[in-house]
Design a protein around this motif. Structure first.
Motif, short mmCIF file in Angstrom:
data_model
loop_
_atom_site.label_atom_id
_atom_site.label_comp_id
_atom_site.label_asym_id
_atom_site.label_seq_id
_atom_site.Cartn_x
_atom_site.Cartn_y
_atom_site.Cartn_z
N PRO A 1 -6.99 -0.28 2.51
CA PRO A 1 -8.37 -0.51 2.05
C PRO A 1 -9.39 -0.04 3.09
O PRO A 1 -9.09 0.06 4.28
CB PRO A 1 -8.43 -2.03 1.85
N LYS A 2 -10.59 0.19 2.63
CA LYS A 2 -11.66 0.63 3.52
C LYS A 2 -11.91 -0.36 4.64
O LYS A 2 -12.19 0.05 5.78
CB LYS A 2 -12.94 0.84 2.69
N GLU A 3 -11.80 -1.64 4.35
CA GLU A 3 -12.05 -2.66 5.38
C GLU A 3 -11.03 -2.59 6.51
O GLU A 3 -11.26 -3.12 7.60
CB GLU A 3 -12.02 -4.05 4.76
N GLU B 1 -8.85 4.59 2.87
CA GLU B 1 -9.65 5.15 1.79
C GLU B 1 -9.07 4.79 0.42
O GLU B 1 -9.17 5.57 -0.53
CB GLU B 1 -9.76 6.67 1.94
N LEU B 2 -8.48 3.61 0.33
CA LEU B 2 -7.85 3.19 -0.92
C LEU B 2 -8.85 3.21 -2.07
O LEU B 2 -8.55 3.70 -3.16
CB LEU B 2 -7.27 1.78 -0.75
N GLU B 3 -10.07 2.70 -1.84
CA GLU B 3 -11.06 2.61 -2.91
C GLU B 3 -11.91 3.87 -3.05
O GLU B 3 -12.75 3.97 -3.95
CB GLU B 3 -12.00 1.42 -2.67
N GLY B 4 -11.71 4.84 -2.18
CA GLY B 4 -12.54 6.04 -2.18
C GLY B 4 -12.92 6.40 -0.76
O GLY B 4 -12.31 5.94 0.21
N SER B 5 -13.93 7.22 -0.62
CA SER B 5 -14.31 7.73 0.70
C SER B 5 -14.64 6.64 1.69
O SER B 5 -15.19 5.59 1.35
CB SER B 5 -15.52 8.65 0.57
N ARG B 6 -14.30 6.91 2.93
CA ARG B 6 -14.76 6.05 4.02
C ARG B 6 -16.28 6.16 4.13
O ARG B 6 -16.91 6.96 3.46
CB ARG B 6 -14.11 6.50 5.34
N LYS C 1 -10.23 11.94 0.90
CA LYS C 1 -11.29 11.50 0.00
C LYS C 1 -12.67 11.50 0.64
O LYS C 1 -13.64 11.06 0.03
CB LYS C 1 -10.98 10.10 -0.53
N TYR D 1 0.80 -1.22 0.00
CA TYR D 1 0.00 0.00 0.00
C TYR D 1 0.84 1.28 0.00
O TYR D 1 0.29 2.38 -0.08
CB TYR D 1 -0.92 0.02 1.23
N ASN E 1 0.42 4.27 -2.39
CA ASN E 1 -0.79 5.10 -2.26
C ASN E 1 -0.63 6.20 -1.22
O ASN E 1 -1.52 7.05 -1.08
CB ASN E 1 -1.98 4.22 -1.85
#
Length: 593
Positions: free
Chosen positions: A194-196, A200-205, A72, A60, A63
């Motif tokens: 990642p969000k999990e 906020e890798l994929e976008g907003s929390r 984000k 990661y 990023n």
């Protein structure tokens, strides 16, 4: 019940040099800059870039955005920007339960005791970041002629302006507790995950919004914005207007939608607050202070929000001030500022507030501790110390620091059996392993084994603490004692503001349209108003009513002002007192009753 706290006693002598109280206020105020989410700048993390990390984070690292955390945050439905604001405590979720309450507490402290707050740096921290010296002693901060407390709270109100999107849409939480707590990492690295895993890798929390039943959070959001509109106007009138406009939107949200409170989303970190009436009263009283419109006080009476003041069953206090119990704040602001519209309500609030102060008094000694809660226990005496400051202002006894407030804050600062400061970075003996991820500047493992990064050690973070310093577990895993939060610091900051206003008023800070520093008391006033200042010599005093008409004008001296001005013949209500002296001008508001 009352705790048997006698670790410190009242004394004519202070436990610290007066400069140390200013340092403590500087540290605990600047702490909020270490809580900044979004583009910041966050002084603690501005130069941080993970270099020595645990191998599990290697996928990661590409990023990572140096010095940035959670940029984000946005409504997933339309991309509406929700970056900014403060994280809750040692973690990186923005919980509304504490954020709105904390910001209001900070502004109330500044509003009531402005002379206690200094201007040592600017809101962008360029002096600290540019030099790499983040210490009080280094004096690297660059003042900007705005009190530091307003710089810090403005970062929050910039966010609050966004969250009250309209009278049908209020955003109250960004992120989720469980994923955020899953992995120990700094905010800069956590954002890249990642969000999990809380990132906020994929976008907003996760973003949580309300269309109803957000009464308490909306009320404190609005109260903060209303107070900011009043306090920041001299620095930026357009921004003050925007804050007031959004505060009015908060009023509409409460009056037009179903009342009630909700708990935190995505976990069980904050349960729904059981009551909201006092919070609405705080908002509407602050709206009255900001606008002068008596309809705000009439509305809380007509809608029954003030009923708790007169009902002994709902008034009874078996708890102390915190984000979840806020009747104390309502009693104070209505007791001080609603009297022009409703004298009976104000008088009852003053009586209630006085009885609360008697409830806070310990069985022996002077260190306050009514609610002996093992989780974050020092926030309670810190909050109570601030309440004693407000009580003294209400009584007009501001020539000496209240002994209960002073002893409690000095205990936290390190005047105890172990000379142990519960403020991270204050003094020589303080927590070295607070539960606070970012201060270690370390992502080498899940729980760092190193000590605080000394370059950033003056964090100003009050840990939950202990009432037996010899038994304080300086353990990074001990959440109850070693974790703090924005709501923990809020009462401490405001109590220190009160103490500094009396012990060593700050000079050179533009305040209430003043070029010179002075203190007006009592407020409200019945017969005589006095002005405390280090100024000497001749001066001219003019008193105006709220419509701007001159009621009294006389040539006098600063020495005479300290003895008092007779205002018994003035009409009841708000008045403005202006002083012109050889070194500058001052403008103060007071209430005659």
């Amino acid at each position: 019940m009352l705790g048997a706290m006698c670790a410190n006693t009242a004394s004519a002598e202070l436990a610290f040099d007066t400069t140390q109280y200013q340092k403590a206020l500087w540290m605990t105020t600047r702490f909020y800059g270490a809580q900044r989410s979004g583009y910041g700048p966050n002084w603690l993390m501005a130069t941080y870039e993970p270099t020595n990390v645990s191998p599990v984070f290697n996928p990661y690292l590409s990023n990572v955005k140096k010095g940035l955390s959670f940029i984000k945050d946005a409504d997933p439905s339309d991309g509406y920007d929700l970056t900014g604001g403060w994280w809750d405590c040692a973690d990186f979720v923005k919980f509304g339960q504490t954020e709105f309450y904390s910001a209001y507490m900070l502004l109330l402290g500044y509003s009531e005791f402005p002379e206690g707050y200094g201007d040592y740096y600017s809101g962008d921290y360029n002096g600290y970041i540019g030099s790499g010296n983040y210490t009080w002693e280094g004096k690297a901060g660059v003042p900007n002629n705005i009190p530091d407390i307003l710089d810090e709270v403005k970062y929050a109100t910039d966010y609050f302006i966004k969250v009250i999107r309209n009278e049908k849409c209020f955003y109250y939480q960004i992120g989720e507790g469980s994923p955020d707590h899953l992995i120990w990492a700094t905010s800069v690295l956590k954002s890249a995950l990642p969000k999990e895993k809380g990132g906020e890798l994929e976008g907003s929390r996760s973003v949580y919004r309300l269309t109803k039943k957000g009464t308490s959070m909306v009320a404190f959001c609005g109260a903060t914005l209303a107070a900011m509109s009043r306090l920041y106007r001299q620095y930026d009138a357009a921004y003050a207007d925007l804050c007031l406009e959004k505060a009015k939107t908060c009023v509409k949200f409460i009056l037009q939608n179903e009342l009630g409170n909700t708990g935190s989303a995505g976990g069980t970190f904050y349960a729904a607050k059981p009551k909201y009436d006092s919070d609405v009263c705080v908002l509407f009283t602050e709206m009255y202070r900001a606008t002068g419109d008596p309809e705000y006080i009439n509305t809380i009476n007509d809608e029954g929000f003030t009923d708790f003041v007169f009902d002994n069953k709902t008034y009874t206090h078996w708890y102390t001030l915190c984000y979840n119990n806020t009747e104390d704040l309502a009693h104070y602001v209505m007791g001080m500022y609603a009297g022009t519209v409703d004298p009976e309500l104000a008088e009852m609030c003053r009586e209630r507030f006085a009885s609360i102060m008697n409830f806070y008094k310990p069985a022996k000694g002077y260190v306050l501790n009514v609610k002996n809660n093992k989780w974050g226990m020092l926030r309670f005496p810190a909050n109570q110390a601030f309440m004693y400051g407000l009580y003294n202002k209400m009584k007009g006894t501001l020539t000496e620091v209240d002994p209960y407030a002073l002893a409690s804050i000095e205990y936290i600062m390190g005047s105890n059996s172990e000379n142990f400061s519960y403020i991270t970075g204050f003094g020589d003996n303080y927590p070295r392993y607070p539960h606070y991820r970012n201060v270690f500047h370390d992502d080498s493992n899940y729980m760092p084994g190193c000590e605080i990064d000394e370059d950033f050690s003056q964090l100003g973070y009050m840990v939950g603490g202990s009432f037996n310093p010899s038994e304080y577990p300086d353990d990074i895993d001990n959440y109850q004692s070693g974790e703090g939060g924005i709501d923990y610091n809020a009462g401490l900051v405001s109590a220190l503001g009160y103490i500094n206003a009396i012990l060593k008023p700050v000079s050179g800070v533009k305040n209430n349209s003043s070029d010179i520093q002075c203190y007006l008391y009592p407020n409200p006033v019945v017969d005589e108003v006095r002005i405390k200042s280090n100024e000497t010599g001749a001066t001219t005093v003019t008193i105006y009513n709220i419509e701007g008409q001159i009621e009294l004008k006389e040539s006098t001296t600063w020495e005479a002002l300290a003895e008092g001005i007779n205002v018994s013949k003035l009409a009841n209500g708000q008045h403005i007192l202006q002083i012109v002296g050889k070194n500058g001008n001052a403008s103060k508001q007071f209430m005659k009753r």
